[in-house]
Design a protein around this motif. Structure first.
Motif, PDB file in Angstrom:
ATOM      1  N   HIS A  11       0.826  -1.202   0.000  1.00  0.00           N
ATOM      2  CA  HIS A  11       0.000   0.000   0.000  1.00  0.00           C
ATOM      3  C   HIS A  11       0.868   1.262   0.000  1.00  0.00           C
ATOM      4  O   HIS A  11       0.410   2.352  -0.376  1.00  0.00           O
ATOM      5  N   TYR A  12       2.124   1.126   0.417  1.00  0.00           N
ATOM      6  CA  TYR A  12       3.018   2.276   0.520  1.00  0.00           C
ATOM      7  C   TYR A  12       4.143   2.210  -0.515  1.00  0.00           C
ATOM      8  O   TYR A  12       4.611   3.243  -0.987  1.00  0.00           O
ATOM      9  N   PHE A  13       4.566   0.985  -0.845  1.00  0.00           N
ATOM     10  CA  PHE A  13       5.635   0.797  -1.833  1.00  0.00           C
ATOM     11  C   PHE A  13       5.185  -0.276  -2.824  1.00  0.00           C
ATOM     12  O   PHE A  13       5.109  -1.457  -2.478  1.00  0.00           O
ATOM     13  N   HIS A  14       4.875   0.130  -4.042  1.00  0.00           N
ATOM     14  CA  HIS A  14       4.300  -0.785  -5.025  1.00  0.00           C
ATOM     15  C   HIS A  14       5.232  -1.943  -5.367  1.00  0.00           C
ATOM     16  O   HIS A  14       4.770  -2.993  -5.827  1.00  0.00           O
ATOM     17  N   GLY A  15       6.518  -1.759  -5.144  1.00  0.00           N
ATOM     18  CA  GLY A  15       7.478  -2.814  -5.472  1.00  0.00           C
ATOM     19  C   GLY A  15       7.245  -4.112  -4.719  1.00  0.00           C
ATOM     20  O   GLY A  15       7.623  -5.192  -5.190  1.00  0.00           O
ATOM     21  N   PHE A  16       6.584  -4.026  -3.551  1.00  0.00           N
ATOM     22  CA  PHE A  16       6.336  -5.230  -2.742  1.00  0.00           C
ATOM     23  C   PHE A  16       5.268  -6.135  -3.358  1.00  0.00           C
ATOM     24  O   PHE A  16       5.094  -7.266  -2.919  1.00  0.00           O
ATOM     25  N   ARG A  17       4.568  -5.643  -4.390  1.00  0.00           N
ATOM     26  CA  ARG A  17       3.574  -6.481  -5.056  1.00  0.00           C
ATOM     27  C   ARG A  17       4.207  -7.671  -5.773  1.00  0.00           C
ATOM     28  O   ARG A  17       3.518  -8.627  -6.115  1.00  0.00           O
ATOM     29  N   VAL A  18       5.497  -7.576  -6.005  1.00  0.00           N
ATOM     30  CA  VAL A  18       6.188  -8.664  -6.704  1.00  0.00           C
ATOM     31  C   VAL A  18       6.104  -9.973  -5.921  1.00  0.00           C
ATOM     32  O   VAL A  18       6.184 -11.064  -6.498  1.00  0.00           O
ATOM     33  N   PHE A  19       5.910  -9.881  -4.602  1.00  0.00           N
ATOM     34  CA  PHE A  19       5.846 -11.093  -3.777  1.00  0.00           C
ATOM     35  C   PHE A  19       4.518 -11.833  -3.932  1.00  0.00           C
ATOM     36  O   PHE A  19       4.349 -12.905  -3.361  1.00  0.00           O
ATOM     37  N   GLN A  20       3.591 -11.253  -4.714  1.00  0.00           N
ATOM     38  CA  GLN A  20       2.352 -11.959  -5.005  1.00  0.00           C
ATOM     39  C   GLN A  20       2.579 -13.091  -6.007  1.00  0.00           C
ATOM     40  O   GLN A  20       1.778 -14.017  -6.083  1.00  0.00           O
ATOM     41  N   TYR A  21       3.670 -13.020  -6.751  1.00  0.00           N
ATOM     42  CA  TYR A  21       3.930 -14.013  -7.791  1.00  0.00           C
ATOM     43  C   TYR A  21       4.392 -15.331  -7.175  1.00  0.00           C
ATOM     44  O   TYR A  21       5.361 -15.372  -6.413  1.00  0.00           O
ATOM     45  N   LEU A  22       3.701 -16.403  -7.527  1.00  0.00           N
ATOM     46  CA  LEU A  22       4.054 -17.719  -7.005  1.00  0.00           C
ATOM     47  C   LEU A  22       5.468 -18.126  -7.392  1.00  0.00           C
ATOM     48  O   LEU A  22       6.177 -18.742  -6.604  1.00  0.00           O
ATOM     49  N   VAL A 218       0.163 -25.896 -12.415  1.00  0.00           N
ATOM     50  CA  VAL A 218      -0.732 -26.024 -13.563  1.00  0.00           C
ATOM     51  C   VAL A 218      -2.181 -26.183 -13.106  1.00  0.00           C
ATOM     52  O   VAL A 218      -3.100 -25.546 -13.637  1.00  0.00           O
ATOM     53  N   THR A 219      -2.400 -27.028 -12.113  1.00  0.00           N
ATOM     54  CA  THR A 219      -3.757 -27.298 -11.621  1.00  0.00           C
ATOM     55  C   THR A 219      -4.399 -26.051 -11.029  1.00  0.00           C
ATOM     56  O   THR A 219      -5.620 -25.871 -11.120  1.00  0.00           O
ATOM     57  N   GLY A 220      -3.603 -25.185 -10.425  1.00  0.00           N
ATOM     58  CA  GLY A 220      -4.141 -23.987  -9.786  1.00  0.00           C
ATOM     59  C   GLY A 220      -4.224 -22.784 -10.690  1.00  0.00           C
ATOM     60  O   GLY A 220      -4.659 -21.704 -10.266  1.00  0.00           O
ATOM     61  N   ASN A 221      -3.806 -22.926 -11.949  1.00  0.00           N
ATOM     62  CA  ASN A 221      -3.832 -21.819 -12.907  1.00  0.00           C
ATOM     63  C   ASN A 221      -4.859 -22.145 -13.992  1.00  0.00           C
ATOM     64  O   ASN A 221      -4.678 -23.105 -14.753  1.00  0.00           O
ATOM     65  N   TYR A 222      -5.909 -21.336 -14.097  1.00  0.00           N
ATOM     66  CA  TYR A 222      -6.998 -21.660 -15.021  1.00  0.00           C
ATOM     67  C   TYR A 222      -6.528 -21.758 -16.464  1.00  0.00           C
ATOM     68  O   TYR A 222      -6.914 -22.680 -17.197  1.00  0.00           O
ATOM     69  N   THR A 229      -5.645 -29.399 -20.447  1.00  0.00           N
ATOM     70  CA  THR A 229      -6.799 -30.262 -20.133  1.00  0.00           C
ATOM     71  C   THR A 229      -6.590 -31.095 -18.872  1.00  0.00           C
ATOM     72  O   THR A 229      -6.743 -32.306 -18.863  1.00  0.00           O
ATOM     73  N   VAL A 230      -6.194 -30.398 -17.812  1.00  0.00           N
ATOM     74  CA  VAL A 230      -6.133 -31.025 -16.493  1.00  0.00           C
ATOM     75  C   VAL A 230      -7.166 -30.328 -15.617  1.00  0.00           C
ATOM     76  O   VAL A 230      -7.564 -29.189 -15.894  1.00  0.00           O
ATOM     77  N   PRO A 231      -7.647 -30.979 -14.561  1.00  0.00           N
ATOM     78  CA  PRO A 231      -8.665 -30.341 -13.705  1.00  0.00           C
ATOM     79  C   PRO A 231      -8.141 -29.038 -13.105  1.00  0.00           C
ATOM     80  O   PRO A 231      -6.995 -28.972 -12.640  1.00  0.00           O
ATOM     81  N   PHE A 232      -8.976 -28.010 -13.128  1.00  0.00           N
ATOM     82  CA  PHE A 232      -8.625 -26.742 -12.500  1.00  0.00           C
ATOM     83  C   PHE A 232      -9.181 -26.729 -11.083  1.00  0.00           C
ATOM     84  O   PHE A 232     -10.393 -26.798 -10.877  1.00  0.00           O
ATOM     85  N   ILE A 233      -8.287 -26.656 -10.109  1.00  0.00           N
ATOM     86  CA  ILE A 233      -8.676 -26.622  -8.701  1.00  0.00           C
ATOM     87  C   ILE A 233      -8.125 -25.330  -8.099  1.00  0.00           C
ATOM     88  O   ILE A 233      -6.920 -25.224  -7.835  1.00  0.00           O
ATOM     89  N   PRO A 234      -8.956 -24.323  -7.906  1.00  0.00           N
ATOM     90  CA  PRO A 234      -8.467 -23.052  -7.354  1.00  0.00           C
ATOM     91  C   PRO A 234      -7.771 -23.248  -6.009  1.00  0.00           C
ATOM     92  O   PRO A 234      -8.260 -23.983  -5.153  1.00  0.00           O
ATOM     93  N   GLY A 235      -6.632 -22.607  -5.847  1.00  0.00           N
ATOM     94  CA  GLY A 235      -5.908 -22.636  -4.574  1.00  0.00           C
ATOM     95  C   GLY A 235      -4.770 -23.631  -4.515  1.00  0.00           C
ATOM     96  O   GLY A 235      -3.875 -23.501  -3.675  1.00  0.00           O
ATOM     97  N   THR A 236      -4.786 -24.639  -5.398  1.00  0.00           N
ATOM     98  CA  THR A 236      -3.724 -25.642  -5.335  1.00  0.00           C
ATOM     99  C   THR A 236      -2.376 -25.081  -5.774  1.00  0.00           C
ATOM    100  O   THR A 236      -1.335 -25.644  -5.442  1.00  0.00           O
TER     101      THR A 236
END
Length: 360
Positions: A11-22, A218-222, A229-236
């Motif tokens: 919220h104060y330094f946008h650079g920290f958003r990089v840690f959202q990447y798996l 792969v399973t957690g990425n739509y 063509t593998v099952p999509f399971i959100p959160g995995t």
């Protein structure tokens, strides 16, 4: 933990958003757990040696193992500690899949710890009886299986995916509980049987764990799940960070466990990590692929089953000694040759397993 901190700082330094990447957190997870293993490894080995927590070698095993008596064991606790701390640091702690895998790893590790403790105190290589070991494995595996079934919200979460076919999925419903139980308990015991030579089990654990991490991503990425063509399971997808922690901690442990080993994993490590691999395979719905990638574990377990069955039915043994790595030892193969060849087999089997993502 650090993900929450980075969210607040973003919220104060946008650079920290990089840690959202798996992918970034997975890389940091590997490095963190590897460094933790290296830093904690030497002091732990010294402490285990000081308290004389050393390996008790079976007198009916290969004679070359007698020189290993007294080598510090229970080193698998180092892996479990490193994986747990790293996972708590870099994962989204609101993700239920992460807690479930951690729970399986730690509860099965606790069974192994009791087994190792009895071996050390009583100086008996048999440790916890097979009956009680299976009893507690069954209890914890069933808790995990029922939890997975109870919180399943998509049909794919209670189905069996058939590799090499795009749309062949077998709905199991409540029978998925039995499938989960068999995979988790079977994996735990198979890894435990494999852990008989210096470094033999840990690198296959690392390789298979890394491959399951790819399946989790792969399973957690739509987009990827739809394309492959593998099952999509959100959160995995968050399980990638756990798998990365397992890889880093495993490689750090291999630093000390490579031939000739300074420390052994013990049941605390093999049972815990084996159970975790089984739980991961179920959560990403690649149970059959896991059976292929973990072919070395399967080979070790099957060799024991065949040996016992043959001796009970005919009074004769198929192998000179089981698990099968001891058979090769008694045939005169040097220990490093057996270890490296089993590693090579695992690399090939993991590549076959990963190929199923595209060959459908």
């Amino acid at each position: 933990m650090l993900l929450w901190l980075s969210d607040w700082l973003a919220h104060y330094f946008h650079g920290f958003r990089v840690f959202q990447y798996l992918t970034l957190r997975a890389i940091l997870s590997v490095l963190t757990s590897f460094i933790l293993s290296l830093v904690l490894g030497a002091p732990m080995i010294r402490r285990l040696s000081r308290y004389k927590i050393g390996q008790v070698v079976r007198t009916d095993g290969p004679q070359s193992h007698l020189c290993k008596a007294g080598t510090p064991t229970m080193g698998g606790a180092l892996i479990l500690i490193s994986v747990t701390l790293t996972t708590l640091l870099w994962t989204d702690l609101s993700n239920g899949y992460v807690w479930l895998v951690l729970g399986v790893m730690l509860t099965f590790g606790a069974i192994g710890w009791v087994d190792d403790y009895r071996k050390m105190i009583r100086k008996n290589s048999r440790g916890l009886s097979a009956k009680w070991k299976l009893f507690w494995q069954s209890i914890f595996a069933l808790i995990a299986a029922v939890t997975m079934y109870h919180y399943a919200t998509l049909p794919a979460e209670t189905a069996l995916v058939i590799p090499f076919f795009k749309h062949l999925v077998l709905p199991l419903g409540v029978f998925s509980i039995a499938m989960t139980y068999l995979v988790v308990v079977g994996s735990s015991n198979a890894v435990n049987l494999t852990d008989g030579l210096d470094g033999l089990a840990i690198l296959p654990i690392v390789l298979v764990g890394g491959a399951l991490g790819i399946f989790a991503y792969v399973t957690g990425n739509y987009a990827f799940a739809h394309y492959l063509t593998v099952p999509f399971i959100p959160g995995t997808g968050e399980l990638v960070v756990f798998c990365a922690a397992l890889m880093g901690a495993g490689l750090g442990f291999l630093w000390f466990n490579t031939y000739p080993a300074q420390v052994f994993m013990g049941d605390v490590g093999s049972l815990g990590l084996g159970g975790a691999l089984g739980a991961l395979a179920v959560l990403v719905h690649q149970e059959l692929v896991f059976f292929v990638m973990g072919g070395v574990f399967v080979l070790e377990a099957v060799s024991v089953i065949l040996q016992v069955a043959s001796f009970k039915m005919t009074g004769k043994r198929i192998f000179r000694m089981a698990p099968i790595h001891h058979h090769f030892e008694l045939k005169g193969w040097p220990e490093p040759r057996i270890i490296v060849r089993f590693w090579i087999m695992t690399v090939m089997l993991v590549l076959i397993g990963l190929a199923t993502l595209k060959l459908r």
